[in-house]
Design an enzyme around this catalytic site. Structure first.
Site, mmCIF file in Angstrom:
data_model
loop_
_atom_site.group_PDB
_atom_site.id
_atom_site.type_symbol
_atom_site.label_atom_id
_atom_site.label_comp_id
_atom_site.label_asym_id
_atom_site.label_seq_id
_atom_site.Cartn_x
_atom_site.Cartn_y
_atom_site.Cartn_z
ATOM 1 C CD GLU A 38 7.318 15.068 -18.496
ATOM 2 O OE1 GLU A 38 7.235 13.859 -18.247
ATOM 3 O OE2 GLU A 38 6.918 15.675 -19.209
ATOM 4 C CE1 TYR A 121 7.808 10.950 -21.805
ATOM 5 C CE2 TYR A 121 8.294 11.243 -19.592
ATOM 6 C CZ TYR A 121 7.565 11.357 -20.586
ATOM 7 O OH TYR A 121 6.662 12.345 -20.515
ATOM 8 C CG ASP A 139 4.441 8.777 -22.203
ATOM 9 O OD1 ASP A 139 3.894 8.543 -23.446
ATOM 10 O OD2 ASP A 139 3.835 9.539 -21.429
#
Ligand code: SF4
Length: 356
Positions: A38, A121, A139
């Protein structure tokens, strides 16, 4: 105007089950893998991340090895991904996890949020994908998909709009598959509901529920204000060579490319004649000087317009060999050890090619 998103859930999950790309961090969604992927995926496309991810977790397979890695090695593994603060924060967080959580990522959205580099996020993505905690992960892809489905002209850069969408997603999130649901939205945004007015609606599993498609306004959504123009800077970049070694300079610890190694640079674009005079003023005697041409590098807020010169020095005045912020690296060190950001690639690529 509110949109009830409930109906889209089964269609998205069904589509995701059949169309999700096979990715290492998806095949084995352990917290460390989800976290590293991520962070890498911020500002970088999946295809580009794959190789970096494999290299990174092969060399640093767990939180302990990440916490203990040498900074220079860490930056080298990140070279080319840019935004180096991301990897510095990864390591800061790994050290905290090692100290406070016995090396295991905390299975808590709130605790994840306290770690460096982990925002709303990322905490949502790790919580839902790695731990099955039902929290949204919103996102740019998710915002675009959801606002198109709802046919909404809300400004997606506004915090209030993100908060409202968060509440909408919490209401419909399937408790048994929160990670898959979040990923189905991200994946749809990346593969089908593409940005810049080009969604592939005929391949979309929720086309029949999508208001933007129905009203033929997909090109107008999502709404976001125009970005401020980037500041433009002209620079002259020097590939300074002396006895087959190249000068690299450590940037200051704050600001753009903080603490990274750069090729020495001068403000403004200098002609060969102007550069010759400048080098003379610096007390440097040149044996040879060639232009390496122009190059441009775009950062988030600044654009560098550069001209490069390869300058071979006849001799090295004492102050240049004893300056601690300058290292004279040989080809191998430059390629395998020091991390020189992508901004300078146009001027170092010949050295790399020579070595290969
Ligand atoms: Fe996006 Fe088109 Fe699907 Fe609507 S129908 S969600 S605009 S891809």
């Amino acid at each position: 105007m509110t949109y009830d998103y409930k109906e889209v859930v089964p269609y998205l999950l069904h589509w995701f089950d059949r169309n999700a790309r096979i990715l290492a961090w998806r095949e084995n969604p352990k917290p460390y893998y989800v976290w590293v992927s991520e962070i890498m995926l911020q500002q970088t496309r999946v295809e580009a991340v794959k190789g970096y991810f494999d290299r990174f977790v092969t060399e640093l397979p767990d939180i302990k090895s990440l916490a203990q890695a040498e900074e220079e090695r860490l930056l080298k593994l990140w070279e080319g991904l840019g935004y180096y603060n991301r990897v510095r924060n990864l390591q800061k967080a790994a050290k905290i996890i090692l100290k406070e959580y016995e090396g295991e990522m905390p299975a808590s959205y709130e605790r994840l949020l306290t770690l460096p580099g982990i925002g709303v996020y990322t905490a949502g993505a790790i919580s839902s994908i790695a731990f099955g905690i039902p929290v949204p992960a919103i996102d740019g892809n998710v915002l675009r998909v959801m606002k198109r489905i709802a046919g909404s002209f809300d400004d997606i850069t506004k915090e209030s709009v993100k908060k409202e969408l968060w509440q909408d997603i919490v209401k419909i999130m399937p408790k048994d598959r929160p990670g898959d649901f979040n990923q189905s939205l991200m994946e749809l945004g990346a593969m089908v509901c593409l940005p810049n007015g080009k969604p592939l609606c005929d391949q979309c599993p929720v086309m029949h529920l999508c208001k933007a498609f129905h009203d033929d306004i997909t090109q107008q959504l999502p709404v976001k204000p125009a970005k401020k123009e980037r500041r433009k800077e002209d620079r002259t970049i020097l590939l300074l060579e002396y006895q087959n070694r190249y000068a690299i300079h450590k940037r200051m610890e704050k600001g753009l490319l903080a603490g990274l190694w750069e090729l020495p640079g001068i403000e403004n674009k200098l002609s060969a004649m102007e550069l010759s005079m400048t080098l003379k003023d610096w007390g440097l005697a040149t044996e040879q000087m060639n232009s390496l041409g122009d190059a441009k590098h775009i950062f988030s807020h600044v654009e560098w317009n550069m001209i490069g010169y390869h300058v071979i020095l006849k001799e090295l005045p004492l102050q240049y060999s004893s300056d601690n912020s300058i290292v004279w690296a040989d080809t191998s060190e430059l390629i395998d050890f020091y991390s020189v950001p992508n901004a300078f690639r146009a001027f170092t690529k010949d050295i790399k090619q020579k070595k290969n």
